[in-house]
Design a protein around this motif. Structure first.
Motif, PDB file in Angstrom:
ATOM      1  N   SER A   7       0.659  -0.680  -0.053  1.00 11.68           N
ATOM      2  CA  SER A   7       0.451  -0.193   0.571  1.00 11.68           C
ATOM      3  C   SER A   7       0.611   1.419  -0.337  1.00 11.68           C
ATOM      4  CB  SER A   7      -1.118  -0.511   0.973  1.00 11.68           C
ATOM      5  OG  SER A   7      -1.608  -1.288   0.978  1.00 11.68           O
ATOM      6  N   ASN A   8       2.128   1.261   0.609  1.00  6.31           N
ATOM      7  CA  ASN A   8       3.003   2.467   0.230  1.00  6.31           C
ATOM      8  C   ASN A   8       3.927   2.390  -0.627  1.00  6.31           C
ATOM      9  OD1 ASN A   8       1.594   3.576   3.048  1.00  6.31           O
ATOM     10  ND2 ASN A   8       1.992   2.023   4.217  1.00  6.31           N
ATOM     11  N   PRO A  30       4.753  -3.356  -4.341  1.00  5.08           N
ATOM     12  CA  PRO A  30       5.418  -4.004  -4.354  1.00  5.08           C
ATOM     13  C   PRO A  30       4.488  -5.170  -3.573  1.00  5.08           C
ATOM     14  CG  PRO A  30       6.192  -2.696  -2.544  1.00  5.08           C
ATOM     15  CD  PRO A  30       5.276  -2.207  -3.658  1.00  5.08           C
ATOM     16  N   LEU A  31       4.874  -6.726  -4.471  1.00 11.54           N
ATOM     17  CA  LEU A  31       4.733  -8.079  -3.794  1.00 11.54           C
ATOM     18  C   LEU A  31       5.399  -8.825  -3.178  1.00 11.54           C
ATOM     19  CD1 LEU A  31       1.144  -7.617  -6.749  1.00 11.54           C
ATOM     20  CD2 LEU A  31       0.971  -7.638  -4.219  1.00 11.54           C
ATOM     21  N   GLY A  32       5.252  -9.561  -4.163  1.00 11.40           N
ATOM     22  CA  GLY A  32       6.981 -11.027  -3.761  1.00 11.40           C
ATOM     23  C   GLY A  32       8.129 -10.099  -3.602  1.00 11.40           C
ATOM     24  N   VAL A  33       8.893 -10.640  -2.402  1.00 12.49           N
ATOM     25  CA  VAL A  33      10.259 -10.840  -2.116  1.00 12.49           C
ATOM     26  C   VAL A  33      10.373 -11.201  -2.257  1.00 12.49           C
ATOM     27  CG1 VAL A  33       9.792  -8.230  -1.663  1.00 12.49           C
ATOM     28  CG2 VAL A  33      10.473  -9.564   0.558  1.00 12.49           C
ATOM     29  N   GLY A  49       2.224  -2.737 -10.954  1.00 14.15           N
ATOM     30  CA  GLY A  49       2.641  -1.477 -11.154  1.00 14.15           C
ATOM     31  C   GLY A  49       3.923  -0.716 -11.493  1.00 14.15           C
ATOM     32  N   PRO A  50       5.306  -1.116 -12.214  1.00 12.21           N
ATOM     33  CA  PRO A  50       4.769  -1.973 -13.387  1.00 12.21           C
ATOM     34  C   PRO A  50       5.076  -3.841 -13.445  1.00 12.21           C
ATOM     35  CG  PRO A  50       7.034  -1.396 -13.904  1.00 12.21           C
ATOM     36  CD  PRO A  50       6.655  -0.805 -12.439  1.00 12.21           C
ATOM     37  N   HIS A  51       4.051  -3.812 -14.412  1.00 14.26           N
ATOM     38  CA  HIS A  51       3.846  -6.040 -14.001  1.00 14.26           C
ATOM     39  C   HIS A  51       5.256  -6.587 -14.360  1.00 14.26           C
ATOM     40  CE1 HIS A  51       0.135  -5.604 -14.330  1.00 14.26           C
ATOM     41  NE2 HIS A  51      -0.576  -4.872 -14.366  1.00 14.26           N
ATOM     42  N   ALA A  52       6.619  -6.137 -13.694  1.00 16.87           N
ATOM     43  CA  ALA A  52       7.734  -6.849 -13.030  1.00 16.87           C
ATOM     44  C   ALA A  52       8.229  -7.387 -12.734  1.00 16.87           C
ATOM     45  CB  ALA A  52       8.339  -5.557 -14.318  1.00 16.87           C
ATOM     46  N   VAL A  53       9.419  -7.868 -12.267  1.00  9.07           N
ATOM     47  CA  VAL A  53      10.199  -8.451 -11.456  1.00  9.07           C
ATOM     48  C   VAL A  53      11.400  -8.001 -11.622  1.00  9.07           C
ATOM     49  CG1 VAL A  53      12.171 -10.423 -10.180  1.00  9.07           C
ATOM     50  CG2 VAL A  53       9.588 -10.541 -11.510  1.00  9.07           C
ATOM     51  N   HIS A  54      12.217  -7.054 -10.471  1.00 11.04           N
ATOM     52  CA  HIS A  54      12.934  -6.246 -11.001  1.00 11.04           C
ATOM     53  C   HIS A  54      14.864  -6.255  -9.076  1.00 11.04           C
ATOM     54  CE1 HIS A  54      10.184  -3.038 -11.333  1.00 11.04           C
ATOM     55  NE2 HIS A  54       9.728  -3.602 -11.111  1.00 11.04           N
ATOM     56  N   ALA A  55      15.286  -6.721  -9.975  1.00 11.42           N
ATOM     57  CA  ALA A  55      16.671  -7.397  -9.198  1.00 11.42           C
ATOM     58  C   ALA A  55      17.128  -6.349  -8.843  1.00 11.42           C
ATOM     59  CB  ALA A  55      17.187  -8.204  -9.953  1.00 11.42           C
ATOM     60  N   TYR A  56      18.117  -6.275  -7.422  1.00 15.00           N
ATOM     61  CA  TYR A  56      18.622  -4.977  -6.833  1.00 15.00           C
ATOM     62  C   TYR A  56      20.023  -5.628  -5.511  1.00 15.00           C
ATOM     63  CZ  TYR A  56      15.108  -1.728  -6.655  1.00 15.00           C
ATOM     64  OH  TYR A  56      14.243  -1.270  -7.290  1.00 15.00           O
ATOM     65  N   GLY A  57      20.879  -5.226  -6.458  1.00 18.78           N
ATOM     66  CA  GLY A  57      22.164  -5.802  -5.309  1.00 18.78           C
ATOM     67  C   GLY A  57      22.384  -5.093  -3.819  1.00 18.78           C
TER      68      GLY A  57
END
Length: 205
Positions: A7-8, A30-33, A49-57
């Motif tokens: 939500s935030n 964000p949803l799953g992590v 939002g957007p429909h994607a998977v993001h990878a962070y170091g």
């Protein structure tokens, strides 16, 4: 411990030894992590939002350091172009439809569940493809693309077996390492209720 605050639009980090909470990532819905189990150096976040998977170091804080916010994670890649659709391809070319849950399998591939009646796999090389389901609105036991499911969340055990939480079907499924889907607990045809039992005698709501 990373916590998704949908939500935030934030992902929080909880230091379980001190109780200190920081917010290293701000991102849309964000949803799953999950964290790469092999190295703990990469954080993966699913968004709709957007429909994607993001990878962070990420840099894990020192066990001897005083409580403090960790270094800001660095975005390393994004899988999905933001469009809610099905499309195979490499990270920026592929399309995901309402991704939700995320985990790793024993091969180091990322497994993504979602609202689009599919499971997607993302290889370490960044290729995105559908390995189970075809978008059909149903639950049907079967092998890989011949199976149907709506797995919002998934988990993998030490033997490589996947477990799926299927939302509208109100059941828990299991997928063998060979790719065969079957019902572990819950009922087909769908019966959404709260019933304690074993296998098909149980019901979820």
């Amino acid at each position: 411990l990373f916590i998704s605050d949908t939500s935030n639009g934030k992902v929080h980090m909880l230091d379980t030894s001190t109780g200190f909470v920081s917010t290293p990532v701000s991102i849309g819905a964000p949803l799953g992590v999950c964290v790469d189990p092999a190295s703990s150096s990469s954080l993966y976040i699913v968004t709709t939002g957007p429909h994607a998977v993001h990878a962070y170091g990420i840099t894990q804080p020192s066990a001897t350091a005083a409580p403090a916010a960790p270094a800001m994670p660095t975005l390393t890649w994004t899988a999905g172009d933001g469009t809610a659709a099905f499309k195979e391809g490499t990270q920026g070319v592929a399309q995901l439809q309402a991704p939700y849950g995320i985990t790793f399998d024993l091969n180091g591939d990322i497994i993504v569940g979602g609202d689009g009646y599919y499971l997607r796999r993302i290889t370490p090389q960044g290729r995105v493809f559908t390995f189970m389901g075809d978008g059909t609105v149903a639950h049907t036991d079967g092998i890989r693309l011949n199976a149907h499911l709506r797995a919002l969340d998934i988990a993998v055990d030490a033997a490589g077996t996947m477990f799926t939480a299927e939302y509208t079907q109100c059941l828990v499924g299991t997928i063998t390492a060979a790719g065969t889907l079957s019902v572990l607990a819950g009922q087909t045809p769908v019966s959404c209720a709260s019933t304690v039992g074993i296998g098909a005698a149980a019901a979820f709501k």
